[in-house]
Design an enzyme around this catalytic site. Structure first.
Site: not given
Ligand code: UFG
Length: 340
Positions: A33, A126, A151, A155, A179, A201
């Site tokens: 890493d 992903s 990003y 993938k 994932y 996230n």
């Molecule tokens: N969300 C909020 N508030 C926040 C952060 C997220 O409401 O502060 C919501 C987002 O809108 C989404 C859900 O929570 O509806 C999940 O969001 P994340 O950012 O946790 O995850 P994502 O689904 O956007 O992203 C994940 C991975 C990425 C990948 C993506 C593919 O983190 O690496 O899925 O869809 F690319």
């Protein structure tokens, strides 16, 4: 003799949990890493859990010459390639950085594997490759959509590079694991996700709100076409995910896999953002300060996995529910708060 697995990105979130499960399954683990998005002390957490500290190399895999040292020192039987940048927004702002890092490291790993006769690769992919699928749940045959971010593109291209390399070789076999949304932490609370700066996230942000480091959680969008108007995701416990990697390595080493296989890793259940907030409150007794705000550009409305391929052909099934994911995440956050 123990088989040796090289885990790239092994001090990171999914990497560190996978190292624990590999060691528990009897593998010798070598971690590499560059610590650009993780801390070396996750190795101490791994050691506390398993009583074994993996051999660690702090090397940037973009440097092929330095990386070759790992292969010349150890007989690597399989590689799990996690090492990659993963922030969607950052990749839009700095695409070259993402292509260079995520693809450059993969190319070096593939070249080194060829040079040192290592035939087995597990690749960290992903569900982002599906975009917003027309049909849910998503099977592995769902058409790949044009990537919504650099990003996501890394993938998609990464999977293609592996496929082409396999077609050109009669030795390499690989499993790509797509994932869904990994959350949660090890039961011990000693390893977990460690985002740098303000998290993007949902769960890392939520944990910092509950921990008092951030004021309020913004729920992005309350007007989606879902049961409560908020986005739906397939959240999966990181320990379940880690176990799937061990099974994938076993399958490759036992020569039981096809030359190239792809598996969705999720629970098959979709939960909304509000479901997750409610479950967190029930699991921990904590109250979350949140507010529904505008949609976040680029978010898909809903996505969850069809897990039958992973269940039937990988022999893996997610075991932990959302409550367990969130209570272990909270245990990890409390561990971090005690340390700071
Ligand atoms: N969300 C909020 N508030 C926040 C952060 C997220 O409401 O502060 C919501 C987002 O809108 C989404 C859900 O929570 O509806 C999940 O969001 P994340 O950012 O946790 O995850 P994502 O689904 O956007 O992203 C994940 C991975 C990425 C990948 C993506 C593919 O983190 O690496 O899925 O869809 F690319």
């Amino acid at each position: 003799m123990k088989k040796t697995v090289l885990v790239t990105g092994g001090t990171g979130y999914i990497g560190s949990h996978t190292v624990v499960e590999l060691q528990a399954a009897g593998y010798e683990v070598v971690v590499v890493d560059d610590l650009s998005n993780s801390k070396e002390n996750s190795l101490a957490g791994i050691q506390e859990i398993t009583s074994t500290k993996p051999r660690f190399y702090k090397i940037d895999l973009k440097n092929k010459e330095l990386s070759s040292e790992i292969f010349s020192t150890h007989k690597i039987d399989a590689v799990i390639h996690f090492a990659a940048f993963k922030a969607v927004g950052e990749s839009v702002a700095n695409p070259l950085h993402y292509y260079q890092n995520n693809l450059g490291t993969l190319l070096n790993i593939l070249e080194l594997m060829k040079q040192y006769d290592c035939e087995n690769l597990v690749f960290s992919s992903s569900c982002t490759v599906y975009g917003q699928p027309e049909k849910l749940p998503v099977t592995e045959d769902t058409p790949i959509q044009p990537a919504a971010s650099p990003y996501g593109n890394t993938k998609q291209i990464g999977e293609e590079i592996i496929r082409d390399t396999i077609n050109s070789s009669d030795k390499l076999s690989s499993i790509s694991l797509r994932y869904f949304n990994p959350i949660g932490a090890h039961d011990s609370g000693l390893i977990g996700e460690l985002p740098q700066g303000v998290p993007n996230n949902l769960v890392p942000y939520l944990l910092k709100v509950v921990g008092g480091e951030l004021e309020q959680l913004s729920v992005f969008g309350g007007d989606y076409n879902t049961k409560d108007g908020t986005c739906v995701r397939d959240y999966i416990h990181v320990v379940d995910l880690a176990k799937a990697h061990v099974i994938a390595v076993d399958k490759l080493l036992d020569k039981k896999s096809k030359r190239y296989e792809v598996f969705n890793l999720g629970t098959g259940e979709g939960y909304s953002v509000l479901d997750l907030i409610k479950t967190f409150q029930e699991a921990t007794g904590e109250t979350i300060n949140y507010k529904i705000v505008d949609r976040r550009p680029g978010d898909v409305e809903q996505i969850f996995a069809d897990t039958r391929n992973a269940n039937d052909n990988l022999g893996w099934k997610a075991e932990r529910d959302l409550k367990n994911m969130l209570s272990t995440a909270w245990k990890w956050q409390q561990h971090l708060m005690r340390k700071s």
